[in-house]
Design an enzyme around this catalytic site. Sequence first.
Site, PDB file in Angstrom:
ATOM      1  N   ASP A 108      30.546  28.419  31.028  1.00  0.00           N
ATOM      2  CA  ASP A 108      29.097  28.344  30.981  1.00  0.00           C
ATOM      3  C   ASP A 108      28.652  28.826  29.597  1.00  0.00           C
ATOM      4  OD1 ASP A 108      26.482  28.031  32.023  1.00  0.00           O
ATOM      5  OD2 ASP A 108      26.349  30.190  32.315  1.00  0.00           O
TER       6      ASP A 108
ATOM      7  N   ASP B 284      68.777  43.873  43.875  1.00  0.00           N
ATOM      8  CA  ASP B 284      67.497  43.292  44.293  1.00  0.00           C
ATOM      9  C   ASP B 284      66.334  44.263  44.160  1.00  0.00           C
ATOM     10  OD1 ASP B 284      68.884  41.047  44.929  1.00  0.00           O
ATOM     11  OD2 ASP B 284      68.079  40.845  46.962  1.00  0.00           O
TER      12      ASP B 284
END
Length: 871
Positions: free
Chosen positions: A326, A709
């Site tokens: 805008d 992990d």
Amino acid sequence: MWFKKSPQDVITELIVNPLEGLTTEEANIRLARDGENRLAGKKKKSLAVLFFSQINDAMIYILIAAAIISGVMGEISDSIVILIVILINALIGLIQESKAEKALEALKHLSTPKALVKRDGVITEIPSEQVVVGDIAIIDAGRYIPADLRLIESANLKIEESAFTGESLPAEKDANLIINEEKPQIGDLRNMAFMSTLSTYGRGTGVVIATGMNTEIGKIAKMLDEEGDESTPLQKKLSGLGKNLGFAAVIICTLIFIIGMFQGRDWLELLLTSISLAVAAIPEGLPAIVAIVLALGVQRMIKHNAIVKKLPAVETLGSVSIICSDKTGTLTINRMTVKKFFVNNKLNDLDNIDIINNESKILVEGMILCSDATSTGTSKTGDPTEIALLDVGIKLNILKDSLNEEHNRVNEVPFDSDRKLMTTVNSYGNRYNVFTKGAIDSLFTICNSILIDGIIEPLTEDVKTSLLNSANSMSNDALRVLALAYKEIKDENIAIDQLEHGLIFVGLMGMIDPPRQEVKPSIDLCLKAGIIPVMITGDHKNTAFAIGKELGIADNISQCMSGSEIDGYEEKEFNKIVNNYKIFARVSPEHKVKIVKAFKSHGNIVSMTGDGVNDAPSLKVSDIGVAMGITGTDVAKGAADIILTDDNFTTIVNAIEEGRNIYNNIKKSIIFLLSCNLGEILALFIAILLNWATPLLPIHILWVNLITDTFPALSLGVDPRDESVMEEPPRNPKETLFSRSMGLYLIVNGTLIGVLTLFAFKYGQYVYPDSLRHAQTMAFVVLSVSQLFFSLNMRSTKKSIFTLGLFTNKYLTASVVFGIAIQLVIISVPFLANLFKVYPLSLSDWGFVMMFAIVPLVVNELLKLVIRHKQ
């Protein structure tokens, strides 16, 4: 089509007396028929629904199944770990989602609490929720419009609609206008007033023609309600990855179990091994790692003035290829500012004004005295153009209050939209000065001379042409031009019709809502990064282009398109040509949505920035909606994914850079986890296929899976940012996690880790033929430590770890050291050694396994050297 009808026709159709208004009885009937004047919204989701939506994912389902099977088979600890990971992931998502989707609630709060209406012949103040169609609403300066109105009376009425239409200046309203266009833009409906806009000047009366969800703002609310949420690219990729990994894991584990059964292996141990391998094949820590990495990225962005409402938005920012912004308040400062002035036949920048010059002093003083606005350091009221004139005085230390005390106003002719003039009479000692400001062509009709270098000269046609040329020059730069004239009089009681007669032309001032100074470098950086900035505004095409050209968004007015031109194209046709345009002017909320969707149809990831009510639907439909935190309406903030606390376009660019780095880090974690898991699968699968003894026990697989992990993968996720990411083009949204040779990289390193594990196992069997546990221990150590060393390589597939610095990611370095240390403890402490079924290694054994474990690091560094040499 109320704007096409006269006030009398509207009143007749709505069956209301404009002098008396509705009766209380009739108002109650209409209220019961149409409902309250409020905005409706979706039913809010319960916390339970939000929670279960977080675990509605294929990878999560597979992990739950693995946890159940692990628990049944006695691996309770592993089952608990998996379930905790799932819970953490769901809770993080729940917290983020519960803060989002507030757009419709914010829209409701925009309704003004009170409204002035005529009821039973009396002007009454009522809650705006009780306003009904047919009510006669009274409008005065400073009052919000309670519903959509067809104006029936207006006197110099101006309404601030920038949050609704995107225009910088208040809209001048005229109740007597009848508009015959088929599809006029909201900003062109000068005989209408709309719910939640603000009256800034004059007064008026209007008849209510729509309330609640039938108003223009209600239509926007409905658009927000209808737009569904789309998954971000990362969510889609992880969902697909989960399905593929689950499918592959089931096939491989089934094959291993079947082959093992044919080989006559112990079925219970084989089943445990298969389940362990299935758990290893799916990186159960991945969802939590992704969520944590995104959450940490959010915290960093908050420090840099960007509040993220949804975690996945951070990742999506990294793939943005178009920023639709805008204009008003986003690219510009949302404040009219005088940029140029004209006196003595010279056009100059305001910075060059000198009030020692008599003409310049008269111009500045006249503009300040001939205004009704106020402007101080803490507050500004009135028309934005007049505020801009007062700001010139503040800049030159000429304050309106002091000037008014010295030169008291004794008479005035208020501004009139037909005359386009305003006149005041101010005392100057024993005389009075008449100041008139307005449009240049209007002043020409009441001026017969001009002040040039202290001399009053005739206002000839040649002089007028010169003045018009200067005014046109400013207009071509999208400046709003105001002219000033004056004359001296001795009697303050001069007739009104004589005040605006025989004036002396003084000069001109040109003003505009200027670009933010910091935006131009940000747009240059966007272009360097392959991101296309696009301006979307409700302002006029010339004004939009002037700002766009100054910022480097467009260089030719042919790259601009107006809303009326957009209406001339069907959706498919518009999608084809949208890439030819960089500026869209005079657009409605529907146009903004159409533009965003058109860019998305070409595979772009589109970010939309805005601050107004009219921006909310396009913020919602874009991939990333970015709202301004300071000037933004609650509606825009509610519809957006990210809110900027400093309203700075530069923050968007910084957020994109952060997003790119976060995505790269997540990708590093994923490739690292999958490479390690592939190594584990290959080591077991090949061993069973070749009918070897099992090189790894189920507890070994689960333990290696746990230490790789968690900390190493998470440490890769928070790797320090790469300064060169903004030198690369945006990531193709269709690009997979394994593109740019990452799939090959994964396979090569996974195979290398698996083969090294098997070599270590066979070497252990060769050296210690009578001790299977000894060989399994060596394989166990090589598998775990090689993965830890490999994590160092994953920081970059191009740059050497020595270039990056071994200690620049202190978390990863600590993870590697901690992982090796805990492996040493497990093997050296008898209790743990018995628990993990491992054999104490000799010093020579440790030397051998460490030599094997470091091979992935060495190989990858050599490959990087070759790649850099070729480049």
